[in-house]
Structures are given as C-alpha cells and as structure tokens.
Write an enzyme that holds these catalytic residues in place. Structure first.
Site, PDB file in Angstrom:
ATOM      1  N   TYR A 153      -0.627  -4.563  80.291  1.00 53.51           N
ATOM      2  CA  TYR A 153      -0.639  -3.482  79.527  1.00 53.51           C
ATOM      3  C   TYR A 153      -1.886  -2.756  78.996  1.00 53.51           C
ATOM      4  O   TYR A 153      -2.882  -3.442  78.345  1.00 53.51           O
ATOM      5  CB  TYR A 153       0.442  -3.584  78.343  1.00 53.51           C
ATOM      6  CG  TYR A 153       0.760  -2.500  77.559  1.00 53.51           C
ATOM      7  CD1 TYR A 153       1.258  -1.310  78.286  1.00 53.51           C
ATOM      8  CD2 TYR A 153       0.907  -2.278  76.298  1.00 53.51           C
ATOM      9  CE1 TYR A 153       1.685  -0.080  77.588  1.00 53.51           C
ATOM     10  CE2 TYR A 153       1.266  -1.227  75.697  1.00 53.51           C
ATOM     11  CZ  TYR A 153       1.779  -0.249  76.281  1.00 53.51           C
ATOM     12  OH  TYR A 153       2.256   0.978  75.583  1.00 53.51           O
ATOM     13  N   TYR A 160       1.600  -2.206  69.080  1.00 48.85           N
ATOM     14  CA  TYR A 160       1.485  -3.393  70.006  1.00 48.85           C
ATOM     15  C   TYR A 160       0.553  -4.387  69.108  1.00 48.85           C
ATOM     16  O   TYR A 160      -0.533  -4.441  69.850  1.00 48.85           O
ATOM     17  CB  TYR A 160       0.837  -2.904  71.192  1.00 48.85           C
ATOM     18  CG  TYR A 160       1.105  -3.776  72.443  1.00 48.85           C
ATOM     19  CD1 TYR A 160       2.370  -4.011  73.250  1.00 48.85           C
ATOM     20  CD2 TYR A 160       0.289  -4.725  72.969  1.00 48.85           C
ATOM     21  CE1 TYR A 160       2.641  -4.694  74.017  1.00 48.85           C
ATOM     22  CE2 TYR A 160       0.297  -5.313  74.055  1.00 48.85           C
ATOM     23  CZ  TYR A 160       1.836  -5.600  74.478  1.00 48.85           C
ATOM     24  OH  TYR A 160       1.962  -6.248  75.477  1.00 48.85           O
TER      25      TYR A 160
HETATM   26  P1  NAI Z   1      11.239  -9.093  80.195  1.00 45.86           P
HETATM   27  O1  NAI Z   1      12.045  -9.341  78.957  1.00 45.86           O
HETATM   28  O2  NAI Z   1      12.209  -8.678  81.419  1.00 45.86           O
HETATM   29  O3  NAI Z   1      10.311 -10.226  80.866  1.00 45.86           O
HETATM   30  C1  NAI Z   1       9.779 -11.065  79.789  1.00 45.86           C
HETATM   31  C2  NAI Z   1      10.106 -12.560  80.107  1.00 45.86           C
HETATM   32  O4  NAI Z   1       9.642 -13.447  79.473  1.00 45.86           O
HETATM   33  C3  NAI Z   1      11.681 -12.579  79.845  1.00 45.86           C
HETATM   34  O5  NAI Z   1      12.312 -13.004  80.723  1.00 45.86           O
HETATM   35  C4  NAI Z   1      11.607 -13.939  78.881  1.00 45.86           C
HETATM   36  O6  NAI Z   1      12.527 -14.703  78.926  1.00 45.86           O
HETATM   37  C5  NAI Z   1      10.213 -14.441  79.308  1.00 45.86           C
HETATM   38  N1  NAI Z   1       9.541 -15.395  78.504  1.00 45.86           N
HETATM   39  C6  NAI Z   1       9.144 -15.114  77.257  1.00 45.86           C
HETATM   40  N2  NAI Z   1       8.677 -16.434  76.715  1.00 45.86           N
HETATM   41  C7  NAI Z   1       8.405 -17.275  77.937  1.00 45.86           C
HETATM   42  C8  NAI Z   1       8.137 -18.627  77.907  1.00 45.86           C
HETATM   43  N3  NAI Z   1       7.464 -19.026  76.751  1.00 45.86           N
HETATM   44  N4  NAI Z   1       8.349 -19.326  78.891  1.00 45.86           N
HETATM   45  C9  NAI Z   1       8.840 -18.587  80.094  1.00 45.86           C
HETATM   46  N5  NAI Z   1       9.283 -17.153  79.940  1.00 45.86           N
HETATM   47  C10 NAI Z   1       9.208 -16.694  79.048  1.00 45.86           C
HETATM   48  O7  NAI Z   1      10.270  -7.719  80.032  1.00 45.86           O
HETATM   49  P2  NAI Z   1       9.143  -6.992  80.960  1.00 45.86           P
HETATM   50  O8  NAI Z   1       8.839  -5.758  79.907  1.00 45.86           O
HETATM   51  O9  NAI Z   1       9.427  -6.799  82.116  1.00 45.86           O
HETATM   52  O10 NAI Z   1       7.936  -8.178  80.738  1.00 45.86           O
HETATM   53  C11 NAI Z   1       7.324  -8.704  82.090  1.00 45.86           C
HETATM   54  C12 NAI Z   1       5.929  -8.539  81.769  1.00 45.86           C
HETATM   55  O11 NAI Z   1       5.448  -7.086  81.750  1.00 45.86           O
HETATM   56  C13 NAI Z   1       5.324  -9.020  80.465  1.00 45.86           C
HETATM   57  O12 NAI Z   1       4.079  -9.653  80.731  1.00 45.86           O
HETATM   58  C14 NAI Z   1       5.098  -7.645  79.681  1.00 45.86           C
HETATM   59  O13 NAI Z   1       3.992  -7.751  78.810  1.00 45.86           O
HETATM   60  C15 NAI Z   1       4.533  -6.818  80.911  1.00 45.86           C
HETATM   61  N6  NAI Z   1       4.622  -5.408  80.690  1.00 45.86           N
HETATM   62  C16 NAI Z   1       5.590  -4.740  80.074  1.00 45.86           C
HETATM   63  C17 NAI Z   1       5.676  -3.492  79.902  1.00 45.86           C
HETATM   64  C18 NAI Z   1       6.896  -2.644  79.159  1.00 45.86           C
HETATM   65  O14 NAI Z   1       6.766  -1.625  78.861  1.00 45.86           O
HETATM   66  N7  NAI Z   1       8.015  -3.342  79.309  1.00 45.86           N
HETATM   67  C19 NAI Z   1       4.520  -2.553  80.024  1.00 45.86           C
HETATM   68  C20 NAI Z   1       3.217  -3.217  80.725  1.00 45.86           C
HETATM   69  C21 NAI Z   1       3.467  -4.740  80.917  1.00 45.86           C
END
Ligand code: NAI
Length: 289
Positions: free
Chosen positions: A174, A184
């Site tokens: 991000y 953030y």
């Molecule tokens: P999401 O909630 O769909 O995905 C995050 C996932 O990480 C969840 O499924 C959660 O269960 C899992 N998780 C958390 N801790 C964990 C651990 N210790 N071991 C295994 N799994 C774990 O949310 P999102 O937003 O799709 O996130 C996916 C990636 O995208 C992340 O790296 C996030 O930082 C990144 N991202 C998200 C943005 C947004 O605006 N949503 C923008 C830019 C990057």
C-alpha cells in the site's frame, strides 16, 4: 493453465486474495488456500453453505473451487515457536494436528498438492493500526512487521523449495510505505516499506536459488474486511475517486487481473518490482481543482 497456486490470506469473498483466486481460476489454475486459523471455521461454514456461490461464478459457467484449504497462521514458522496459550486456544487446537505454522503448511501443501507454481501473500495485520506511529508500542510495531512483512519472507523461505522453476510469487502492499497516509498507523506503513524492499532482495535471492520471480502490487483502496477494521477506508475511496487520474472506484478484480498477469509467463522478465494498481493515484503530486 494447469498451474498450481497457493494463496494465503482469504477468509471471505470481499478481499484481494479472493479476487486473485478468481482471476487465476479464470486462467485455468488450480487453487489451494491458507486460511487464518481464527477465521477458518466461519469461512468453511460460509463456503459449504453456499454463501459465496454468487461470487464463485466463473465466465465458463463453472464455480471457483479450492482443491485444498489449509489452516494457517503466518506469524508462526515452526511448532516450537507457537506459545502455549495459542496452542491450547480452542480454535487453534481445533485446527488439527497437521499444524498451521508456515513450515508445516508448506509441508502439508507438498504432500497433498505437490509442487506449486504460484504463491500469493495477501495478508496483513497490525494490532495498533489505529494508533499514530508516534504512539505505537514496540510490541505493536514488531507485531505489524511480523504478520505483514516477515510472513512473506517466511513463505518464500518455506515454499520456495517446493516451487517449480519459472514459478512466481506476489504480495500486496500500500502507498503508505512511500507517502504519508495519516491513519495507517501502528507500524503498518513501516511493514509495507519492509515488504517492498524485501520484494527486491527476495527477487534476487529466490531468483537465483529457485528460478522464481517475486513482485508486489501496490493496490488502491478497497473496502475489504481488513480495511474496514482500520476505520478510514470510505474516506480513502472517496479521496482516490476525487484525486486519481482515472476517476472510478477500484474493483478487486482489477488487482486480481494484474496479479494473474504478473504470475503468468506474459511477465516472464518482470521481477523485483512494485506495480501500482490504483487508478494512478500514486502519480499525483497535487490535488486537482
Ligand atoms: P482481507 O481481510 O480480505 O485479507 C487479509 C487477510 O489476512 C484475511 O483473510 C485475514 O484472515 C488474513 N490474516 C491476518 N493475519 C493473518 C495471519 N497471521 N496468518 C494468516 N492470515 C492472516 O483484506 P485485504 O484488504 O484484501 O488485504 C489483503 C492484502 O492487501 C493485505 O496485505 C493488505 O494490506 C493489502 N492492501 C489492502 C488495501 C485495501 O484498501 N484493502 C490497499 C492496499 C493493500
């Protein structure tokens, strides 16, 4: 087509991990998931009850299938490193005796799926994300780095040896790593900076050692479950709409498609890069009138 993918960080159909799974399935890949232990039961329940069926629709009329779903917690590398209170926690104990640490999941993937081609890291966690960096504790900062950056190092360390040559990995980062994004916090901006720097170093090391490519996508704002927990996602989406070169809301599928490209042979000379998939917001230097 015919490639095997392992995706860590899917716990519902709203996030980037799901969108990447879908784009890879559209391209003919076989998908296995690593699901965070505390989210596993709800995810599997919703999946078997058909709650995701609408978002599972593929363009060929079929449904997105996951060949294997593994319990996983990417903050632990080996069973010896799991604290007693976690081991005895009800949800972790229920995850079964094959283990949920990164090394165990890699071993389980190898024995149940076999060698893989594509590795996806789509997870992040920072317990103090709502605190400004200036107020973040050492523990919160290190926890953010552990869950959101070292987890990617650990995944490549343990999955690299079971990846086929010409394979590729991707992680999600991000803009807060390179620009100031108030809100953030908790060391999450630091974790994303580490993740991006590691993308370069790991591209070299894993490229030489395993002949695989390592890239990251810097994604624009999406109202996923993780993002809603941070609290200012609606503001970020509105900000992006108002200020980005392309004035539209980012769809998770746009990140899914970019990931499928980076993981495919079409990107065979691309490694060590961070590609912005954010409607161009990163390139702006002044808010337009
Ligand atoms: P999401 O909630 O769909 O995905 C995050 C996932 O990480 C969840 O499924 C959660 O269960 C899992 N998780 C958390 N801790 C964990 C651990 N210790 N071991 C295994 N799994 C774990 O949310 P999102 O937003 O799709 O996130 C996916 C990636 O995208 C992340 O790296 C996030 O930082 C990144 N991202 C998200 C943005 C947004 O605006 N949503 C923008 C830019 C990057």
């Amino acid at each position: 087509t015919g490639k095997k993918a392992f995706i860590a960080g899917v716990a519902d159909d709203q996030g980037f991990g799901w969108a990447i799974a879908k784009a890879l399935a559209e391209a003919g890949a076989e998908i296995s998931l690593g699901v965070w232990v505390p989210a596993l039961k709800i995810f599997e329940g919703s999946y078997t009850k058909g709650k995701f069926d609408k978002s599972r629709q593929l363009s060929n009329g079929g449904l997105l299938e996951f060949t294997h779903i593994f319990p996983m917690d990417a903050v632990y590398d080996t069973p010896e490193g799991v604290p007693e209170d976690v081991k005895s926690n009800k949800r972790y104990a229920a995850a079964g005796d094959k283990g949920f640490t990164v090394s165990e999941v890699a071993r389980n993937v190898e024995s149940e799926v076999g060698k893989i081609d594509l590795l996806v890291h789509s997870l992040a966690n920072g317990p103090e994300v709502t605190k400004p960096l200036l107020e973040t504790s050492r523990h919160g900062y290190l926890a953010a780095l552990s869950a959101s950056a070292y987890s990617n190092v650990s995944m490549l360390q343990h999955f690299g040896p079971l990846m086929n040559e010409n394979g590729a990995s991707i992680s999600l980062t991000y803009l807060a790593s390179e620009r100031i994004i108030p809100g953030y916090g908790g060391g999450m901006s630091s974790a994303k900076a580490a993740l991006e720097s590691d993308t370069r170093v790991l591209a070299y090391e894993a490229g030489r050692k395993h002949k695989i490519r390592v890239n990251a996508i810097s994604a624009g704002p999406l109202g996923s479950r993780a993002a809603k927990a941070i609290g200012f996602i609606d503001k970020m989406i509105a900000y992006s709409y108002a200020n980005a070169p392309i004035q539209k809301e980012l769809a998770a599928s746009e990140v899914g498609n970019a990931a499928a490209f980076l993981l495919s042979p079409l990107a065979s000379a691309i490694t060590g890069t961070v590609i912005h998939v954010d409607n161009g917001l990163h390139a702006m230097g002044l808010a337009p009138d």
